[in-house]
Design a protein around this motif. Structure first.
Motif, PDB file in Angstrom:
ATOM      1  N   LYS A 137       6.401   6.107  11.132  1.00 62.55           N
ATOM      2  CA  LYS A 137       6.472   7.449  11.712  1.00 62.55           C
ATOM      3  C   LYS A 137       7.872   8.034  11.684  1.00 62.55           C
ATOM      4  CE  LYS A 137       2.529   6.772  14.805  1.00 62.55           C
ATOM      5  NZ  LYS A 137       2.066   6.732  16.225  1.00 62.55           N
ATOM      6  N   ASN A 138       8.879   7.178  11.680  1.00 58.97           N
ATOM      7  CA  ASN A 138      10.262   7.659  11.788  1.00 58.97           C
ATOM      8  C   ASN A 138      10.973   7.743  10.440  1.00 58.97           C
ATOM      9  OD1 ASN A 138      10.353   4.949  11.345  1.00 58.97           O
ATOM     10  ND2 ASN A 138      11.934   4.499  12.857  1.00 58.97           N
ATOM     11  N   SER A 139      10.229   7.712   9.346  1.00 61.15           N
ATOM     12  CA  SER A 139      10.840   7.729   8.017  1.00 61.15           C
ATOM     13  C   SER A 139      10.415   8.978   7.246  1.00 61.15           C
ATOM     14  CB  SER A 139      10.447   6.478   7.224  1.00 61.15           C
ATOM     15  OG  SER A 139      10.891   6.572   5.890  1.00 61.15           O
ATOM     16  N   LYS A 140      11.368   9.875   6.974  1.00 67.29           N
ATOM     17  CA  LYS A 140      11.067  11.038   6.142  1.00 67.29           C
ATOM     18  C   LYS A 140      10.799  10.596   4.709  1.00 67.29           C
ATOM     19  CE  LYS A 140      13.754  14.408   8.788  1.00 67.29           C
ATOM     20  NZ  LYS A 140      14.879  15.379   8.745  1.00 67.29           N
ATOM     21  N   ARG A 141      11.499   9.559   4.277  1.00 63.71           N
ATOM     22  CA  ARG A 141      11.390   9.088   2.897  1.00 63.71           C
ATOM     23  C   ARG A 141       9.984   8.591   2.589  1.00 63.71           C
ATOM     24  NH1 ARG A 141      16.305   6.715   0.294  1.00 63.71           N
ATOM     25  NH2 ARG A 141      15.751   6.644  -1.915  1.00 63.71           N
ATOM     26  N   TRP A 142       9.366   7.886   3.532  1.00 63.96           N
ATOM     27  CA  TRP A 142       8.061   7.279   3.288  1.00 63.96           C
ATOM     28  C   TRP A 142       6.933   8.005   3.999  1.00 63.96           C
ATOM     29  CZ3 TRP A 142       7.572   4.109  -0.600  1.00 63.96           C
ATOM     30  CH2 TRP A 142       8.724   3.436  -1.054  1.00 63.96           C
ATOM     31  N   LYS A 143       7.188   9.238   4.424  1.00 59.35           N
ATOM     32  CA  LYS A 143       6.150  10.025   5.090  1.00 59.35           C
ATOM     33  C   LYS A 143       4.953  10.191   4.152  1.00 59.35           C
ATOM     34  CE  LYS A 143       5.512  14.434   7.479  1.00 59.35           C
ATOM     35  NZ  LYS A 143       4.285  14.870   6.799  1.00 59.35           N
ATOM     36  N   ASP A 144       3.789   9.854   4.641  1.00 62.59           N
ATOM     37  CA  ASP A 144       2.539   9.994   3.893  1.00 62.59           C
ATOM     38  C   ASP A 144       2.451   9.083   2.665  1.00 62.59           C
ATOM     39  OD1 ASP A 144       1.716  11.988   5.684  1.00 62.59           O
ATOM     40  OD2 ASP A 144       2.708  13.549   4.504  1.00 62.59           O
ATOM     41  N   THR A 145       3.256   8.032   2.611  1.00 58.84           N
ATOM     42  CA  THR A 145       3.185   7.063   1.511  1.00 58.84           C
ATOM     43  C   THR A 145       2.729   5.717   2.063  1.00 58.84           C
ATOM     44  OG1 THR A 145       4.954   8.187   0.303  1.00 58.84           O
ATOM     45  CG2 THR A 145       4.456   5.927  -0.333  1.00 58.84           C
ATOM     46  N   TYR A 146       1.681   5.179   1.474  1.00 59.14           N
ATOM     47  CA  TYR A 146       1.089   3.925   1.945  1.00 59.14           C
ATOM     48  C   TYR A 146       1.502   2.781   1.028  1.00 59.14           C
ATOM     49  CZ  TYR A 146      -1.706   6.926   4.900  1.00 59.14           C
ATOM     50  OH  TYR A 146      -2.099   7.846   5.839  1.00 59.14           O
ATOM     51  N   THR A 147       1.728   1.617   1.629  1.00 59.81           N
ATOM     52  CA  THR A 147       2.150   0.438   0.873  1.00 59.81           C
ATOM     53  C   THR A 147       1.208  -0.726   1.187  1.00 59.81           C
ATOM     54  OG1 THR A 147       4.459   1.136   0.986  1.00 59.81           O
ATOM     55  CG2 THR A 147       4.061  -1.159   0.445  1.00 59.81           C
ATOM     56  N   PRO A 148       0.765  -1.481   0.183  1.00 59.28           N
ATOM     57  CA  PRO A 148      -0.076  -2.656   0.460  1.00 59.28           C
ATOM     58  C   PRO A 148       0.630  -3.608   1.425  1.00 59.28           C
ATOM     59  CG  PRO A 148       0.003  -2.204  -1.894  1.00 59.28           C
ATOM     60  CD  PRO A 148       1.024  -1.309  -1.253  1.00 59.28           C
ATOM     61  N   ILE A 149      -0.079  -4.066   2.440  1.00 56.59           N
ATOM     62  CA  ILE A 149       0.537  -4.954   3.419  1.00 56.59           C
ATOM     63  C   ILE A 149       0.604  -6.384   2.872  1.00 56.59           C
ATOM     64  CG2 ILE A 149      -0.240  -3.519   5.350  1.00 56.59           C
ATOM     65  CD1 ILE A 149      -2.312  -5.676   5.974  1.00 56.59           C
ATOM     66  N   CYS A 150       1.572  -7.118   3.342  1.00 54.43           N
ATOM     67  CA  CYS A 150       1.704  -8.538   3.011  1.00 54.43           C
ATOM     68  C   CYS A 150       1.799  -8.792   1.508  1.00 54.43           C
ATOM     69  CB  CYS A 150       0.556  -9.345   3.615  1.00 54.43           C
ATOM     70  SG  CYS A 150       0.396  -9.164   5.407  1.00 54.43           S
ATOM     71  N   GLY A 151       2.527  -7.935   0.806  1.00 50.90           N
ATOM     72  CA  GLY A 151       2.736  -8.138  -0.622  1.00 50.90           C
ATOM     73  C   GLY A 151       1.445  -8.086  -1.403  1.00 50.90           C
ATOM     74  N   GLU A 152       1.285  -9.039  -2.316  1.00 46.35           N
ATOM     75  CA  GLU A 152       0.105  -9.039  -3.180  1.00 46.35           C
ATOM     76  C   GLU A 152      -1.194  -9.286  -2.413  1.00 46.35           C
ATOM     77  OE1 GLU A 152       1.886 -13.249  -3.534  1.00 46.35           O
ATOM     78  OE2 GLU A 152       2.639 -11.199  -3.480  1.00 46.35           O
ATOM     79  N   LYS A 153      -1.111  -9.806  -1.191  1.00 45.55           N
ATOM     80  CA  LYS A 153      -2.318 -10.038  -0.400  1.00 45.55           C
ATOM     81  C   LYS A 153      -2.993  -8.738   0.021  1.00 45.55           C
ATOM     82  CE  LYS A 153      -0.394 -14.285   1.518  1.00 45.55           C
ATOM     83  NZ  LYS A 153       0.144 -14.921   2.740  1.00 45.55           N
ATOM     84  N   GLY A 154      -2.297  -7.612  -0.157  1.00 40.95           N
ATOM     85  CA  GLY A 154      -2.864  -6.319   0.212  1.00 40.95           C
ATOM     86  C   GLY A 154      -3.563  -5.607  -0.921  1.00 40.95           C
ATOM     87  N   ARG A 155      -3.777  -6.279  -2.071  1.00 37.98           N
ATOM     88  CA  ARG A 155      -4.408  -5.616  -3.231  1.00 37.98           C
ATOM     89  C   ARG A 155      -5.266  -6.610  -4.013  1.00 37.98           C
ATOM     90  NH1 ARG A 155      -0.734  -4.696  -8.304  1.00 37.98           N
ATOM     91  NH2 ARG A 155      -0.995  -6.956  -8.175  1.00 37.98           N
ATOM     92  N   TYR A 156      -6.522  -6.191  -4.343  1.00 37.47           N
ATOM     93  CA  TYR A 156      -7.444  -7.063  -5.077  1.00 37.47           C
ATOM     94  C   TYR A 156      -8.217  -6.258  -6.114  1.00 37.47           C
ATOM     95  CZ  TYR A 156      -6.351 -10.172  -1.271  1.00 37.47           C
ATOM     96  OH  TYR A 156      -5.659 -10.937  -0.371  1.00 37.47           O
ATOM     97  N   PRO A 157      -8.245  -6.714  -7.379  1.00 37.36           N
ATOM     98  CA  PRO A 157      -9.054  -6.038  -8.390  1.00 37.36           C
ATOM     99  C   PRO A 157     -10.529  -6.071  -7.993  1.00 37.36           C
ATOM    100  CG  PRO A 157      -7.513  -7.585  -9.413  1.00 37.36           C
ATOM    101  CD  PRO A 157      -7.477  -7.845  -7.936  1.00 37.36           C
ATOM    102  N   VAL A 158     -11.200  -4.935  -8.159  1.00 42.22           N
ATOM    103  CA  VAL A 158     -12.619  -4.849  -7.812  1.00 42.22           C
ATOM    104  C   VAL A 158     -13.461  -5.415  -8.948  1.00 42.22           C
ATOM    105  CG1 VAL A 158     -14.526  -3.251  -7.356  1.00 42.22           C
ATOM    106  CG2 VAL A 158     -12.284  -2.877  -6.294  1.00 42.22           C
ATOM    107  N   VAL A 159     -14.460  -6.220  -8.588  1.00 41.99           N
ATOM    108  CA  VAL A 159     -15.412  -6.752  -9.556  1.00 41.99           C
ATOM    109  C   VAL A 159     -16.803  -6.270  -9.181  1.00 41.99           C
ATOM    110  CG1 VAL A 159     -14.021  -8.784 -10.087  1.00 41.99           C
ATOM    111  CG2 VAL A 159     -15.710  -8.901  -8.248  1.00 41.99           C
ATOM    112  N   ALA A 160     -17.673  -6.120 -10.178  1.00 44.64           N
ATOM    113  CA  ALA A 160     -19.043  -5.687  -9.928  1.00 44.64           C
ATOM    114  C   ALA A 160     -19.811  -6.792  -9.214  1.00 44.64           C
ATOM    115  CB  ALA A 160     -19.725  -5.322 -11.243  1.00 44.64           C
ATOM    116  N   PRO A 161     -20.705  -6.433  -8.303  1.00 40.54           N
ATOM    117  CA  PRO A 161     -21.488  -7.443  -7.580  1.00 40.54           C
ATOM    118  C   PRO A 161     -22.203  -8.404  -8.524  1.00 40.54           C
ATOM    119  CG  PRO A 161     -21.828  -5.269  -6.626  1.00 40.54           C
ATOM    120  CD  PRO A 161     -21.039  -5.070  -7.887  1.00 40.54           C
ATOM    121  N   GLY A 162     -22.110  -9.679  -8.220  1.00 38.38           N
ATOM    122  CA  GLY A 162     -22.815 -10.693  -8.990  1.00 38.38           C
ATOM    123  C   GLY A 162     -22.172 -11.086 -10.302  1.00 38.38           C
TER     124      GLY A 162
END
Length: 201
Positions: A137-162
């Protein structure tokens, strides 16, 4: 709520790979000391304010902090279109700004991909499940910019069910997971849980 706060600790390694006719870009990994980390999918979910699925646009821009002689921190910011919402206030079709912790360093004519932890750039057009905290909230630089949490643990390639089993995850290369050459065993453990909960139907 706990947050994942990253502190740059040390440069871990530099790798250079050559292919037949040309040379791939060198990579340099900077280790992160996560003051708060996720030891399970449940903890990752608890730490996240937004859990969404979507695709990156091909509109990256770098945000570098430092001076002309040295970059102290860098990230690449791209647009991300949301295709599914599992937690948070977004709606399908929303386009947000996502900051990924990597940038291109160029010196003496040599380009180096500098990234944090084991996180390599996401692929344009490829669908990912993302775990975000809210922007500071207190950063003009990163206002409205989202970052994956916990490094690579915050992002996973999507695979089709099954289409992807636990054995398939074990057989995938780090490159297929958009990861560098570091240990990915725990990431793979989390990925299996993510697939079972979010990508099985």
């Amino acid at each position: 709520m706990k947050k994942c706060i990253s502190v740059i600790m040390m440069v871990l390694f530099v790798t250079a790979a050559c292919s037949g006719c040309g040379q791939k870009m060198q990579t340099r990994s900077i280790q992160e000391d996560l003051l708060f980390d996720a030891g399970s999918l449940e903890e990752l979910e608890d730490l996240s304010k937004q859990i969404v699925q979507g695709k990156f646009y091909d509109d990256p821009r770098e945000d570098l902090q430092g001076d002309e002689s040295i970059t102290l921190y860098g990230a690449t910011i791209s647009s991300f279109e949301i295709t599914k919402v599992y937690k948070g206030d977004f709606e399908v079709g929303d386009v947000i700004q996502v900051g990924e912790e990597y940038y291109i360093d160029e010196s003496d004519g040599q380009k180096t991909l500098v990234h944090f932890g084991n996180y390599l750039p996401s692929e344009v057009g490829k669908e990912y499940l993302m775990f975000f905290d809210n922007p500071p909230k207190n950063s003009k630089r990163w206002k409205d910019t989202y970052t994956p949490i916990c490094g690579e643990k915050g992002r996973y390639p999507v695979v089709a069910p099954g289409t992807c089993s636990a054995a398939d995850i074990d057989d995938m290369t780090n490159e297929e997971l958009n990861l560098d050459t570091g240990d990915s065993s725990f990431y793979r453990h989390l990925y299996k849980d993510v697939i079972e909960k979010y990508m099985s139907e």
